[in-house]
Design a protein around this motif. Structure first.
Motif, short mmCIF file in Angstrom:
data_model
loop_
_atom_site.label_atom_id
_atom_site.label_comp_id
_atom_site.label_asym_id
_atom_site.label_seq_id
_atom_site.Cartn_x
_atom_site.Cartn_y
_atom_site.Cartn_z
N LYS A 146 -0.24 -17.45 19.47
CA LYS A 146 -1.37 -16.91 20.24
C LYS A 146 -1.00 -15.62 20.96
N ALA A 147 0.24 -15.54 21.43
CA ALA A 147 0.69 -14.31 22.09
C ALA A 147 0.71 -13.14 21.10
N ARG A 148 1.18 -13.38 19.88
CA ARG A 148 1.20 -12.33 18.85
C ARG A 148 -0.22 -11.88 18.52
N ILE A 149 -1.12 -12.83 18.41
CA ILE A 149 -2.52 -12.51 18.09
C ILE A 149 -3.12 -11.62 19.17
N ALA A 150 -2.90 -11.98 20.43
CA ALA A 150 -3.46 -11.21 21.54
C ALA A 150 -2.90 -9.79 21.58
N THR A 151 -1.61 -9.66 21.35
CA THR A 151 -0.97 -8.35 21.35
C THR A 151 -1.56 -7.46 20.27
N HIS A 152 -1.78 -8.03 19.09
CA HIS A 152 -2.37 -7.26 17.99
C HIS A 152 -3.84 -6.96 18.26
N ALA A 153 -4.54 -7.89 18.88
CA ALA A 153 -5.98 -7.73 19.09
C ALA A 153 -6.30 -6.49 19.93
N VAL A 154 -5.53 -6.26 21.00
CA VAL A 154 -5.86 -5.12 21.87
C VAL A 154 -5.58 -3.79 21.20
N GLU A 155 -4.82 -3.80 20.11
CA GLU A 155 -4.60 -2.56 19.36
C GLU A 155 -5.88 -2.09 18.66
N HIS A 156 -6.87 -2.97 18.56
CA HIS A 156 -8.12 -2.64 17.90
C HIS A 156 -9.24 -2.31 18.89
N LEU A 157 -8.86 -2.05 20.14
CA LEU A 157 -9.86 -1.71 21.15
C LEU A 157 -10.61 -0.44 20.78
N GLY A 158 -9.88 0.53 20.23
CA GLY A 158 -10.52 1.77 19.79
C GLY A 158 -11.24 2.47 20.93
N ASP A 159 -12.48 2.93 20.65
CA ASP A 159 -13.25 3.66 21.65
C ASP A 159 -14.13 2.76 22.49
N ALA A 160 -13.94 1.44 22.39
CA ALA A 160 -14.78 0.50 23.13
C ALA A 160 -14.60 0.68 24.63
N ARG A 161 -15.71 0.71 25.34
CA ARG A 161 -15.67 0.77 26.80
C ARG A 161 -16.38 -0.41 27.43
N THR A 162 -17.15 -1.12 26.63
CA THR A 162 -17.73 -2.39 27.08
C THR A 162 -17.24 -3.47 26.13
N VAL A 163 -16.66 -4.52 26.69
CA VAL A 163 -15.97 -5.55 25.90
C VAL A 163 -16.44 -6.93 26.35
#
Length: 262
Positions: free
Chosen positions: A88-105
């Protein structure tokens, strides 16, 4: 807690109920350990586990029986925080790499999204909409994050906000990116959750978001629970652990979904 069946006097159904309770309490149980705690023979326990698996109450793998979530049973947040923790820690670390230009999450309820919340990069202003009280606790101290907590009934099991009030609030938003979890992920049965009150919130979040990313451990795949709230191809990306088998991963990608194992 230990349950002992003295002298094998319990009926088959009673013995299986004791076994199921043990499996649910521990999150996973070997047949030898179950025999020790119930007083039944190893062969009897193995037959009981096969029966429980045929009833769709447990799944077996690598010598361990695990509970399957359903409309009447769901694992508690405390268990989720320790089960498959490294994955789960690995998944979360990878997930935030896909934030991109998002400003509302949007951050869904559940331990996996708490890990995502804790890893959101600092320095860029964000507005986070969430149905999770623990996510609020994580993000409120940050001056660069505005937190919006959905209103509704709070589930004691997960500290998530549910029901139509939360879904109605979500329908007023246009969200850049949603991180969503599920109890079951299946090509045939979609993404599902045991509780209809939770499903309505997840479905509203999926609909309100421009991009959608599923985050969840490998054991969620090829499982189904009570209420379907989305399809696998509703998501731009599904992120899970490398523990997911190649055959299970291929089934998802063959259905047109983008899957990453980390």
């Amino acid at each position: 807690m230990t349950f002992t069946i003295e002298g094998f006097s319990a009926s088959k159904r009673e013995r299986q109920l004791v076994l199921l309770r043990l499996i649910r309490e521990r999150g996973g149980l070997e047949a030898t350990e179950a025999a020790k705690h119930t007083g039944a023979s190893l062969e009897t326990i193995r037959r009981d586990m096969r029966s429980l698996e045929e009833q769709g109450l447990i799944r077996r793998g690598h010598g361990v029986a695990h509970p399957i979530e359903s409309g009447s049973y769901e694992t508690a947040l405390a268990f989720r925080s320790t089960n498959n923790a490294d994955e789960k820690a690995r998944i979360a670390t990878h997930a935030v790499e896909h934030l991109g230009d998002a400003r509302t999450v949007f951050l869904d309820e559940g331990f996996q999204t708490q890990l995502v919340a804790a890893r959101l990069p600092e320095g860029e202003p964000l507005t986070v909409v969430t149905s999770s009280l623990p996510v609020v606790d994580i993000l409120v101290p940050r001056t660069d994050v505005q937190v919006i907590l959905l209103g509704g009934r709070v589930r004691a099991n997960t500290l998530g906000v549910v029901d139509h009030w939360a879904a109605d609030m979500l329908r007023t938003f246009n969200i850049d990116l949603a991180f969503v979890g599920a109890n079951g992920v299946s090509v045939d049965y979609g993404l599902s959750t045991p509780d209809p009150a939770v499903a309505v919130v997840k479905a509203a979040a999926v609909k309100a978001s421009r991009r959608r990313i599923f985050v969840g451990a490998h054991h969620k795949f090829s499982s189904r629970t009570f209420v379907r709230f989305a399809e696998v191809d509703d998501f731009d990306l599904l992120i899970t652990g490398r523990e997911l088998t190649s055959s299970a991963a291929n089934a998802v990608t063959s259905a047109g979904a983008h899957l990453v194992r980390v």
